[in-house]
Design a protein around this motif. Structure first.
Motif, PDB file in Angstrom:
ATOM      1  N   ARG A   1     -16.320 -11.263 -12.733  1.00 34.77           N
ATOM      2  CA  ARG A   1     -16.633 -10.028 -12.010  1.00 34.77           C
ATOM      3  C   ARG A   1     -16.071  -8.825 -12.746  1.00 34.77           C
ATOM      4  NH1 ARG A   1     -13.694  -9.396  -7.501  1.00 34.77           N
ATOM      5  NH2 ARG A   1     -12.301 -11.153  -7.847  1.00 34.77           N
ATOM      6  N   ASP A   2     -16.710  -7.675 -12.535  1.00 42.91           N
ATOM      7  CA  ASP A   2     -16.202  -6.409 -13.065  1.00 42.91           C
ATOM      8  C   ASP A   2     -15.607  -5.603 -11.914  1.00 42.91           C
ATOM      9  OD1 ASP A   2     -17.024  -6.843 -15.713  1.00 42.91           O
ATOM     10  OD2 ASP A   2     -19.058  -6.184 -15.236  1.00 42.91           O
ATOM     11  N   VAL A   3     -14.634  -4.768 -12.221  1.00 36.70           N
ATOM     12  CA  VAL A   3     -14.036  -3.885 -11.217  1.00 36.70           C
ATOM     13  C   VAL A   3     -14.946  -2.670 -11.059  1.00 36.70           C
ATOM     14  CG1 VAL A   3     -12.029  -2.466 -10.619  1.00 36.70           C
ATOM     15  CG2 VAL A   3     -11.711  -4.644 -11.829  1.00 36.70           C
ATOM     16  N   PRO A   4     -15.404  -2.348  -9.847  1.00 36.07           N
ATOM     17  CA  PRO A   4     -16.304  -1.201  -9.654  1.00 36.07           C
ATOM     18  C   PRO A   4     -15.619   0.136  -9.939  1.00 36.07           C
ATOM     19  CG  PRO A   4     -15.622  -2.092  -7.534  1.00 36.07           C
ATOM     20  CD  PRO A   4     -15.107  -3.046  -8.574  1.00 36.07           C
ATOM     21  N   GLU A   5     -16.425   1.160 -10.154  1.00 40.54           N
ATOM     22  CA  GLU A   5     -15.907   2.478 -10.556  1.00 40.54           C
ATOM     23  C   GLU A   5     -15.057   3.156  -9.490  1.00 40.54           C
ATOM     24  OE1 GLU A   5     -19.009   4.981 -11.976  1.00 40.54           O
ATOM     25  OE2 GLU A   5     -19.468   3.719 -13.715  1.00 40.54           O
ATOM     26  N   TYR A   6     -15.253   2.806  -8.228  1.00 37.63           N
ATOM     27  CA  TYR A   6     -14.476   3.464  -7.165  1.00 37.63           C
ATOM     28  C   TYR A   6     -13.085   2.855  -7.010  1.00 37.63           C
ATOM     29  CZ  TYR A   6     -16.755  -0.348  -4.565  1.00 37.63           C
ATOM     30  OH  TYR A   6     -17.249  -1.570  -4.158  1.00 37.63           O
TER      31      TYR A   6
ATOM     32  N   GLY B   1      -7.331   7.545  -2.492  1.00 39.78           N
ATOM     33  CA  GLY B   1      -6.039   7.937  -3.033  1.00 39.78           C
ATOM     34  C   GLY B   1      -4.943   6.919  -2.789  1.00 39.78           C
ATOM     35  N   ASP B   2      -5.172   5.984  -1.859  1.00 43.32           N
ATOM     36  CA  ASP B   2      -4.179   4.951  -1.580  1.00 43.32           C
ATOM     37  C   ASP B   2      -4.009   4.031  -2.794  1.00 43.32           C
ATOM     38  OD1 ASP B   2      -3.688   5.892   0.927  1.00 43.32           O
ATOM     39  OD2 ASP B   2      -4.680   4.263   2.009  1.00 43.32           O
ATOM     40  N   VAL B   3      -2.767   3.670  -3.072  1.00 39.72           N
ATOM     41  CA  VAL B   3      -2.456   2.777  -4.187  1.00 39.72           C
ATOM     42  C   VAL B   3      -2.111   1.392  -3.638  1.00 39.72           C
ATOM     43  CG1 VAL B   3      -0.923   2.313  -6.141  1.00 39.72           C
ATOM     44  CG2 VAL B   3      -1.639   4.673  -5.629  1.00 39.72           C
TER      45      VAL B   3
ATOM     46  N   LYS C   1      -2.050  -4.161 -16.061  1.00 35.03           N
ATOM     47  CA  LYS C   1      -0.691  -4.531 -16.477  1.00 35.03           C
ATOM     48  C   LYS C   1       0.309  -4.329 -15.340  1.00 35.03           C
ATOM     49  CE  LYS C   1      -1.185  -3.847 -21.462  1.00 35.03           C
ATOM     50  NZ  LYS C   1      -0.712  -3.111 -22.665  1.00 35.03           N
ATOM     51  N   ALA C   2       0.165  -3.213 -14.621  1.00 34.10           N
ATOM     52  CA  ALA C   2       1.065  -2.920 -13.495  1.00 34.10           C
ATOM     53  C   ALA C   2       0.609  -3.611 -12.208  1.00 34.10           C
ATOM     54  CB  ALA C   2       1.144  -1.416 -13.269  1.00 34.10           C
ATOM     55  N   MET C   3      -0.606  -4.196 -12.266  1.00 29.02           N
ATOM     56  CA  MET C   3      -1.215  -4.832 -11.089  1.00 29.02           C
ATOM     57  C   MET C   3      -1.286  -3.853  -9.928  1.00 29.02           C
ATOM     58  SD  MET C   3       0.000  -8.806 -11.233  1.00 29.02           S
ATOM     59  CE  MET C   3      -0.108  -9.747 -12.771  1.00 29.02           C
ATOM     60  N   LYS C   4      -1.764  -2.644 -10.267  1.00 29.46           N
ATOM     61  CA  LYS C   4      -1.955  -1.600  -9.267  1.00 29.46           C
ATOM     62  C   LYS C   4      -3.415  -1.150  -9.291  1.00 29.46           C
ATOM     63  CE  LYS C   4       2.655   0.525  -9.254  1.00 29.46           C
ATOM     64  NZ  LYS C   4       3.404   1.788  -9.405  1.00 29.46           N
ATOM     65  N   ALA C   5      -3.937  -0.851  -8.118  1.00 31.16           N
ATOM     66  CA  ALA C   5      -5.303  -0.356  -8.001  1.00 31.16           C
ATOM     67  C   ALA C   5      -5.320   0.845  -7.072  1.00 31.16           C
ATOM     68  CB  ALA C   5      -6.221  -1.446  -7.464  1.00 31.16           C
ATOM     69  N   THR C   6      -5.956   1.922  -7.513  1.00 27.70           N
ATOM     70  CA  THR C   6      -6.094   3.109  -6.672  1.00 27.70           C
ATOM     71  C   THR C   6      -7.495   3.130  -6.083  1.00 27.70           C
ATOM     72  OG1 THR C   6      -4.564   4.349  -8.075  1.00 27.70           O
ATOM     73  CG2 THR C   6      -5.974   5.627  -6.594  1.00 27.70           C
ATOM     74  N   TYR C   7      -7.565   3.257  -4.774  1.00 26.02           N
ATOM     75  CA  TYR C   7      -8.863   3.368  -4.105  1.00 26.02           C
ATOM     76  C   TYR C   7      -9.317   4.817  -4.278  1.00 26.02           C
ATOM     77  CZ  TYR C   7     -12.353   2.911  -0.355  1.00 26.02           C
ATOM     78  OH  TYR C   7     -13.517   2.877   0.370  1.00 26.02           O
ATOM     79  N   ALA C   8     -10.105   5.059  -5.315  1.00 25.65           N
ATOM     80  CA  ALA C   8     -10.435   6.428  -5.720  1.00 25.65           C
ATOM     81  C   ALA C   8     -11.296   7.166  -4.703  1.00 25.65           C
ATOM     82  CB  ALA C   8     -11.129   6.409  -7.081  1.00 25.65           C
ATOM     83  N   ARG C   9     -12.281   6.480  -4.147  1.00 28.54           N
ATOM     84  CA  ARG C   9     -13.194   7.138  -3.208  1.00 28.54           C
ATOM     85  C   ARG C   9     -13.977   6.091  -2.434  1.00 28.54           C
ATOM     86  NH1 ARG C   9     -17.981   6.574  -6.017  1.00 28.54           N
ATOM     87  NH2 ARG C   9     -17.731   6.332  -8.265  1.00 28.54           N
ATOM     88  N   VAL C  10     -14.541   6.522  -1.319  1.00 27.96           N
ATOM     89  CA  VAL C  10     -15.397   5.637  -0.528  1.00 27.96           C
ATOM     90  C   VAL C  10     -16.721   5.497  -1.274  1.00 27.96           C
ATOM     91  CG1 VAL C  10     -16.566   5.291   1.674  1.00 27.96           C
ATOM     92  CG2 VAL C  10     -14.311   6.383   1.614  1.00 27.96           C
ATOM     93  N   PRO C  11     -17.159   4.287  -1.569  1.00 30.05           N
ATOM     94  CA  PRO C  11     -18.389   4.119  -2.354  1.00 30.05           C
ATOM     95  C   PRO C  11     -19.649   4.320  -1.534  1.00 30.05           C
ATOM     96  CG  PRO C  11     -17.567   1.980  -1.706  1.00 30.05           C
ATOM     97  CD  PRO C  11     -16.544   2.986  -1.230  1.00 30.05           C
TER      98      PRO C  11
ATOM     99  N   VAL D   1       0.874  -1.181   0.000  1.00 30.23           N
ATOM    100  CA  VAL D   1       0.000   0.000   0.000  1.00 30.23           C
ATOM    101  C   VAL D   1       0.905   1.223   0.000  1.00 30.23           C
ATOM    102  CG1 VAL D   1      -1.785   1.288   1.213  1.00 30.23           C
ATOM    103  CG2 VAL D   1      -1.813  -1.217   1.268  1.00 30.23           C
ATOM    104  N   ASN D   2       0.784   2.023  -1.050  1.00 28.63           N
ATOM    105  CA  ASN D   2       1.635   3.210  -1.212  1.00 28.63           C
ATOM    106  C   ASN D   2       3.123   2.852  -1.112  1.00 28.63           C
ATOM    107  OD1 ASN D   2      -0.721   4.776  -1.413  1.00 28.63           O
ATOM    108  ND2 ASN D   2      -0.784   5.102   0.797  1.00 28.63           N
ATOM    109  N   GLY D   3       3.467   1.698  -1.697  1.00 30.00           N
ATOM    110  CA  GLY D   3       4.864   1.278  -1.742  1.00 30.00           C
ATOM    111  C   GLY D   3       5.368   0.540  -0.521  1.00 30.00           C
ATOM    112  N   GLN D   4       4.542   0.453   0.515  1.00 31.25           N
ATOM    113  CA  GLN D   4       4.950  -0.227   1.759  1.00 31.25           C
ATOM    114  C   GLN D   4       4.200  -1.554   1.895  1.00 31.25           C
ATOM    115  OE1 GLN D   4       7.374   1.037   3.903  1.00 31.25           O
ATOM    116  NE2 GLN D   4       7.613   2.595   2.312  1.00 31.25           N
ATOM    117  N   ARG D   5       4.930  -2.583   2.252  1.00 26.84           N
ATOM    118  CA  ARG D   5       4.320  -3.900   2.429  1.00 26.84           C
ATOM    119  C   ARG D   5       3.377  -3.884   3.628  1.00 26.84           C
ATOM    120  NH1 ARG D   5       8.008  -9.337   3.071  1.00 26.84           N
ATOM    121  NH2 ARG D   5       6.339 -10.885   3.171  1.00 26.84           N
TER     122      ARG D   5
END
Length: 205
Positions: A162-167, A138-140, A173-183, A123-127
């Motif tokens: 399953r589909d990835v939700p909009e939030y 905003g957390d990655v 490809k990078a296997m990264k997900a940003t938690y854009a907002r609280v749904p 999370v944000n580069g830290q294990r």
């Protein structure tokens, strides 16, 4: 059958619903409860029974959350301003294991908890190896480089189930997900009807 799978299917059978929308759920073939009396006609549930069922279903959906942990999440949801039911869903979806599952890094919520616990996630580069870790907008969240070729991850990302939700903003490809907002509750892709308002009633009664 492993403990994880047996527990997962047991919840489905007990509720009589395919909680995670999985193709392999036994409810798809046997839409009745487990055990020798499972096919008996179910009686009408009381208000308390409906509230308890709603709580068990929501708690069960997020995997191996204990009653103590779930009650703690509810208490935090109640403490916050706004609608307690909405806050409850927002807090549950902010868990690291929930985000790993929503991003399709793993096939099930049970696998997500194990995946995080075994140290495959940053999370944000830290294990981080705590499944209940609370992520903020905003957390990655990313799969560690050493874990990106795991069959579990590759199969989950390629699955059309399953589909990835909009939030969740996913870079597969990078296997990264940003938690854009609280749904909001109506944005969360539950395969079955969830009733967090009844969960609030259960704990406040």
């Amino acid at each position: 059958m492993s403990k994880r799978h047996s527990q997962k299917y047991k919840i489905d059978r007990r509720m009589g619903e395919n909680i995670w929308g999985r193709a392999k759920s036994p409810v798809n073939n046997r839409a009745y409860g487990p055990g020798q009396h499972g096919q008996r006609r179910a009686g009408k549930l009381s208000d308390f029974g409906l509230q308890l069922r709603a709580k068990q279903k929501l708690k069960g959906y997020y995997g191996n959350i204990t009653e103590k942990q779930f009650k703690r999440v509810y208490t935090e949801a109640m403490r916050r301003k706004g609608n307690t039911a909405e806050n409850l869903i927002g807090l549950l979806e902010s868990r690291l294991d929930a985000i790993v599952y929503r991003a399709k890094f793993v096939p099930t919520v049970f696998a997500a908890r194990q995946f995080v616990n075994h140290g495959h996630v940053k999370v944000n580069g830290q294990r981080v190896n705590i499944a209940s870790y609370h992520c903020k907008p905003g957390d990655v969240v990313e799969v560690r480089e050493k874990s990106r070729n795991m069959a579990l991850v590759l199969e989950a990302l390629g699955s059309p189930e399953r589909d990835v939700p909009e939030y969740i903003e996913l870079d597969p490809k990078a296997m990264k997900a940003t938690y854009a907002r609280v749904p909001e509750f109506n944005e969360v892709p539950y395969p079955v009807k969830m009733e967090p308002n009844l969960v609030v009633e259960f704990y406040s009664s």
